[in-house]
Write an enzyme that holds these catalytic residues in place. Structure first.
Site: not given
Length: 263
Positions: A74, A76, A80, A193, A223
């Protein structure tokens, strides 16, 4: 015509699904949606405690204690997953032209509505995906002259995202709170997200902290954002908010926002 979102409870509570098993199930359902065998599907689940790293994760953002990390496909950075956190993987066909940011905004909108139902005001923040609780306003001081070091990330963001990856210039507009240039205390991320799109069908999705053990975030740079914190619904509302309480709210609002996508 509009889109219809099918929900599958993959495993919650004591039936939490190991990340690798859920990832394999995502790939299987993704193939089914691509082929038209099934319609748009959202997997809802909890994971046992695990760190997952998106493609842009830097080595310095990983745990320093040797805790295992699952590298995933993905976008990003590192985050966690674990008990007390509702995870959703909407596997949906996007209309053309494919707009990944619009897909992210739909998930954010659903989660913002969930929080509102629970009595918590949340928002988007300019340049950053996810759902946020804004820090308290900092009292404005009278100007004293000289250099002001409270720099707005919009001014320091480099055009090359590799140099300033935590700020996405596509995430801007009236639905976003201004990026924090020192006018607030630390903003707190409530829901993360991260998505991937392959053959016009999405994978991965969101994770919202309900009553999770937030100490897991102490080992990483969540992030990749160093100037903000993380939080949970339970912490913000001052009471226990379980995944079981959030689940039906999430289904209702996800179904509504995804129903607005032209088929």
């Amino acid at each position: 015509m509009t889109s219809f979102l099918r929900f599958v409870h993959l495993g919650l509570g004591t039936d939490a699904v190991p990340y690798e098993a859920a990832w394999e199930e995502q790939r299987r359902v993704h193939e089914q949606v691509v082929s038209g065998e099934v319609g748009d599907t959202c997997l809802l689940l909890e994971h046992p405690a695990v760190y997952t790293a998106g493609r842009r994760t830097d080595p310095s953002e990983r745990p320093m204690d040797g805790t295992p990390v699952v590298d995933v496909d993905r976008g990003g950075k590192i985050t966690w997953h674990g008990p007390g956190q509702l995870v959703g993987y909407p596997i949906v066909r996007l209309p053309e032209p494919v707009d990944v940011v619009a897909h992210v905004r739909r998930m954010e909108e659903a989660l913002i509505r969930v929080c509102a139902d629970l009595g918590l005001e949340t928002t988007r923040i300019e340049g950053r995906s996810g759902v946020w609780v804004l820090g308290d306003a900092v009292p404005q001081q009278a100007p004293t002259g000289g250099l002001d070091l409270r720099l707005d990330s919009r001014l320091t963001a480099a055009p090359d995202p590799r140099l300033h990856p935590e700020f996405d210039p596509r995430l801007a507009g009236p639905e976003y709170a201004p990026s924090n240039a020192g006018q607030r205390g630390d903003d707190r991320k409530l829901a993360a997200i991260g998505v991937r799109v392959s053959r016009k069908v999405t994978m991965h999705g969101f994770a919202i902290n309900c009553d999770a053990d937030m100490t897991y975030y102490d080992r990483i740079v969540p992030c990749g954002i160093k100037d903000a914190g993380v939080t949970s619904l339970s912490r913000e509302l001052g009471r226990e908010v379980t995944v079981a309480e959030v689940l039906p709210l999430a289904e209702r609002h996800l179904a509504d926002v995804f129903a607005r996508i032209p088929a």
